[in-house]
Design an enzyme around this catalytic site. Sequence first.
Site, PDB file in Angstrom:
ATOM      1  N   GLU A  12      49.150  24.259   1.224  1.00 11.02           N
ATOM      2  CA  GLU A  12      50.255  23.467   1.775  1.00 11.02           C
ATOM      3  C   GLU A  12      50.985  22.704   0.673  1.00 11.02           C
ATOM      4  O   GLU A  12      52.210  22.597   0.685  1.00 11.02           O
ATOM      5  CB  GLU A  12      49.709  22.504   2.835  1.00 11.02           C
ATOM      6  CG  GLU A  12      49.169  23.246   4.044  1.00 11.02           C
ATOM      7  CD  GLU A  12      48.412  22.345   4.994  1.00 11.02           C
ATOM      8  OE1 GLU A  12      47.439  21.697   4.558  1.00 11.02           O
ATOM      9  OE2 GLU A  12      48.778  22.270   6.169  1.00 11.02           O
ATOM     10  N   ALA A  17      42.224  19.660   1.248  1.00 15.01           N
ATOM     11  CA  ALA A  17      41.868  18.260   1.482  1.00 15.01           C
ATOM     12  C   ALA A  17      40.377  18.084   1.206  1.00 15.01           C
ATOM     13  O   ALA A  17      39.603  19.033   1.308  1.00 15.01           O
ATOM     14  CB  ALA A  17      42.187  17.894   2.922  1.00 15.01           C
ATOM     15  N   GLU A  64      41.224  26.041   7.562  1.00 24.41           N
ATOM     16  CA  GLU A  64      40.826  24.840   8.313  1.00 24.41           C
ATOM     17  C   GLU A  64      40.078  25.179   9.593  1.00 24.41           C
ATOM     18  O   GLU A  64      39.226  24.413  10.044  1.00 24.41           O
ATOM     19  CB  GLU A  64      42.065  24.000   8.658  1.00 24.41           C
ATOM     20  CG  GLU A  64      42.679  23.273   7.481  1.00 24.41           C
ATOM     21  CD  GLU A  64      43.743  24.063   6.744  1.00 24.41           C
ATOM     22  OE1 GLU A  64      43.809  25.309   6.913  1.00 24.41           O
ATOM     23  OE2 GLU A  64      44.525  23.449   5.989  1.00 24.41           O
ATOM     24  N   GLY A  93      44.967  22.354   2.382  1.00 24.51           N
ATOM     25  CA  GLY A  93      45.954  21.430   1.812  1.00 24.51           C
ATOM     26  C   GLY A  93      46.466  21.893   0.457  1.00 24.51           C
ATOM     27  O   GLY A  93      47.573  21.541   0.056  1.00 24.51           O
TER      28      GLY A  93
HETATM   29  C1  HXC Z   1      35.612  18.714  -1.118  1.00 23.11           C
HETATM   30  C2  HXC Z   1      35.143  20.647  -2.235  1.00 23.11           C
HETATM   31  C3  HXC Z   1      36.184  21.320  -1.563  1.00 23.11           C
HETATM   32  C4  HXC Z   1      36.960  20.565  -0.630  1.00 23.11           C
HETATM   33  C5  HXC Z   1      35.227  22.711  -2.894  1.00 23.11           C
HETATM   34  N1  HXC Z   1      34.586  21.546  -3.038  1.00 23.11           N
HETATM   35  N2  HXC Z   1      36.210  22.601  -1.993  1.00 23.11           N
HETATM   36  N3  HXC Z   1      34.877  19.365  -2.001  1.00 23.11           N
HETATM   37  N4  HXC Z   1      36.636  19.276  -0.443  1.00 23.11           N
HETATM   38  N5  HXC Z   1      37.994  21.103   0.018  1.00 23.11           N
HETATM   39  C6  HXC Z   1      33.446  21.267  -3.926  1.00 23.11           C
HETATM   40  C7  HXC Z   1      32.183  21.909  -3.443  1.00 23.11           C
HETATM   41  O1  HXC Z   1      31.561  21.107  -2.470  1.00 23.11           O
HETATM   42  C8  HXC Z   1      31.382  21.963  -4.714  1.00 23.11           C
HETATM   43  O2  HXC Z   1      30.872  20.686  -5.007  1.00 23.11           O
HETATM   44  C9  HXC Z   1      32.449  22.255  -5.770  1.00 23.11           C
HETATM   45  O3  HXC Z   1      33.681  21.850  -5.189  1.00 23.11           O
HETATM   46  C10 HXC Z   1      32.543  23.722  -6.117  1.00 23.11           C
HETATM   47  O4  HXC Z   1      32.718  24.451  -4.930  1.00 23.11           O
HETATM   48  P1  HXC Z   1      31.827  25.726  -4.531  1.00 23.11           P
HETATM   49  O5  HXC Z   1      31.933  25.906  -3.079  1.00 23.11           O
HETATM   50  O6  HXC Z   1      30.465  25.592  -5.121  1.00 23.11           O
HETATM   51  O7  HXC Z   1      32.603  26.876  -5.327  1.00 23.11           O
HETATM   52  P2  HXC Z   1      32.693  28.420  -4.967  1.00 23.11           P
HETATM   53  O8  HXC Z   1      31.350  28.934  -4.537  1.00 23.11           O
HETATM   54  O9  HXC Z   1      33.363  29.056  -6.115  1.00 23.11           O
HETATM   55  O10 HXC Z   1      33.626  28.515  -3.680  1.00 23.11           O
HETATM   56  C11 HXC Z   1      34.996  28.173  -3.794  1.00 23.11           C
HETATM   57  C12 HXC Z   1      35.628  27.979  -2.373  1.00 23.11           C
HETATM   58  C13 HXC Z   1      34.787  26.973  -1.575  1.00 23.11           C
HETATM   59  C14 HXC Z   1      35.674  29.337  -1.666  1.00 23.11           C
HETATM   60  C15 HXC Z   1      37.045  27.504  -2.609  1.00 23.11           C
HETATM   61  O11 HXC Z   1      34.579  25.805  -2.367  1.00 23.11           O
HETATM   62  C16 HXC Z   1      35.431  26.554  -0.294  1.00 23.11           C
HETATM   63  O12 HXC Z   1      35.440  27.289   0.700  1.00 23.11           O
HETATM   64  N6  HXC Z   1      35.974  25.303  -0.248  1.00 23.11           N
HETATM   65  C17 HXC Z   1      36.559  24.734   0.919  1.00 23.11           C
HETATM   66  C18 HXC Z   1      37.914  25.335   1.167  1.00 23.11           C
HETATM   67  C19 HXC Z   1      38.514  24.783   2.445  1.00 23.11           C
HETATM   68  O13 HXC Z   1      37.959  24.904   3.540  1.00 23.11           O
HETATM   69  N7  HXC Z   1      39.690  24.128   2.337  1.00 23.11           N
HETATM   70  C20 HXC Z   1      40.348  23.509   3.424  1.00 23.11           C
HETATM   71  C21 HXC Z   1      39.987  22.050   3.464  1.00 23.11           C
HETATM   72  S1  HXC Z   1      40.634  21.266   4.892  1.00 23.11           S
HETATM   73  P3  HXC Z   1      29.308  20.461  -5.384  1.00 23.11           P
HETATM   74  O14 HXC Z   1      29.179  18.977  -5.437  1.00 23.11           O
HETATM   75  O15 HXC Z   1      28.511  21.124  -4.325  1.00 23.11           O
HETATM   76  O16 HXC Z   1      29.194  21.134  -6.732  1.00 23.11           O
HETATM   77  C22 HXC Z   1      42.228  21.071   4.594  1.00 23.11           C
HETATM   78  C23 HXC Z   1      43.096  20.797   5.750  1.00 23.11           C
HETATM   79  C24 HXC Z   1      43.138  19.395   6.162  1.00 23.11           C
HETATM   80  O17 HXC Z   1      42.700  21.211   3.506  1.00 23.11           O
HETATM   81  C25 HXC Z   1      44.442  19.092   6.754  1.00 23.11           C
HETATM   82  C26 HXC Z   1      45.581  19.108   5.791  1.00 23.11           C
HETATM   83  C27 HXC Z   1      45.288  18.877   4.359  1.00 23.11           C
END
Ligand code: HXC
Length: 293
Positions: free
Chosen positions: A147, A100, A167, A144
Amino acid sequence: PSFEYLLLEKRPSGVAIIQLNRPKALNALCLGLLEELVNLLQTLDKDSSVRSIVLTGAGKGYKNVENLFFFFLAVRIKFCLFGSKKKKKKKESKAFSAGADIKEMEPKNYMDVYKEDMFTIADKIAYNVRKPIIAAVNGFALGGGCELAMTCDIIIASDKAKFGQPEINLGTIPGIGGTQRLTRAIGKSRAMELCLTGDLITAQQASEWGLVSRVVPHEKVLQEAIDVAEKIAKKSVPIAIICKEAVNRSFESSLKEGVLFERRLFHSTFSTKDQKEGMSAFSQKKEAKWQDA
Ligand code: HXC
């Protein structure tokens, strides 16, 4: 139709390929993307030229073979204009979906997410789309994203894919069925470990745990998913839909209820032309010609 967050390719074989297309945000599922995806899937479900669907993430690794010519043309033009001088490129990780959209969720409070009933729309993928969907997981499938892959019917993973429900590191929990579908897929202890630690697992581990059907070399993941989708596209569509419905019922019912449900559906296939066709083709040693009826 034109999309802001998706790419669509419909092949003559009856396979529709959808790409989540926000590569700069690792295909994070903003609400606009989810809405487009659900609407498109429902449209394809009703489209008689579509027999099965592949879902993947856009990014550098996606090669649309039909567009290869234009790709090389673009590379050549770029080379002519800018020479071979290497520019420092921003790292673009490959992702199915990193989950998400965290930036979109960050400012919201309880009433916001309650009123919009956040992510309920995603249930429509699992419960309202009847044609088979194959996820080609070409990189991160987190939160997400994991999921979403689990709402698909078959998951094929690149050897570079990573799965996880991180999450908890954001102070929240999975919200598109992660605690439920992951537990059913890999068992309680492993699902607990992933959800409570937020750790990521490799595609290999996901395969050993039964989350995915198979792991293939990264550059082959999309083609492999298309091959499976094409195989399915050659079957009778209504029979494939009935079959998917029966397998899915195993998640929703006791074994006895599920077996009874399957029996009724099995009986119902005898009302179809395709059951007659399939069985008589076998007897006559011919290839069945499905009528989708
Ligand atoms: C918004 C995101 C994002 C996300 C990555 N980006 N994941 N933006 N939402 N979930 C963006 C980053 O901010 C960054 O933007 C660009 O994508 C590249 O990401 P990096 O972090 O620079 O890449 P990298 O170093 O290769 O790391 C990859 C990664 C990391 C390990 C996947 O991005 C990460 O941990 N992302 C979050 C994963 C996460 O927590 N997902 C769960 C979300 S909550 P900029 O602008 O800085 O270049 C969820 C649950 C909610 O899904 C409930 C149900 C859906």
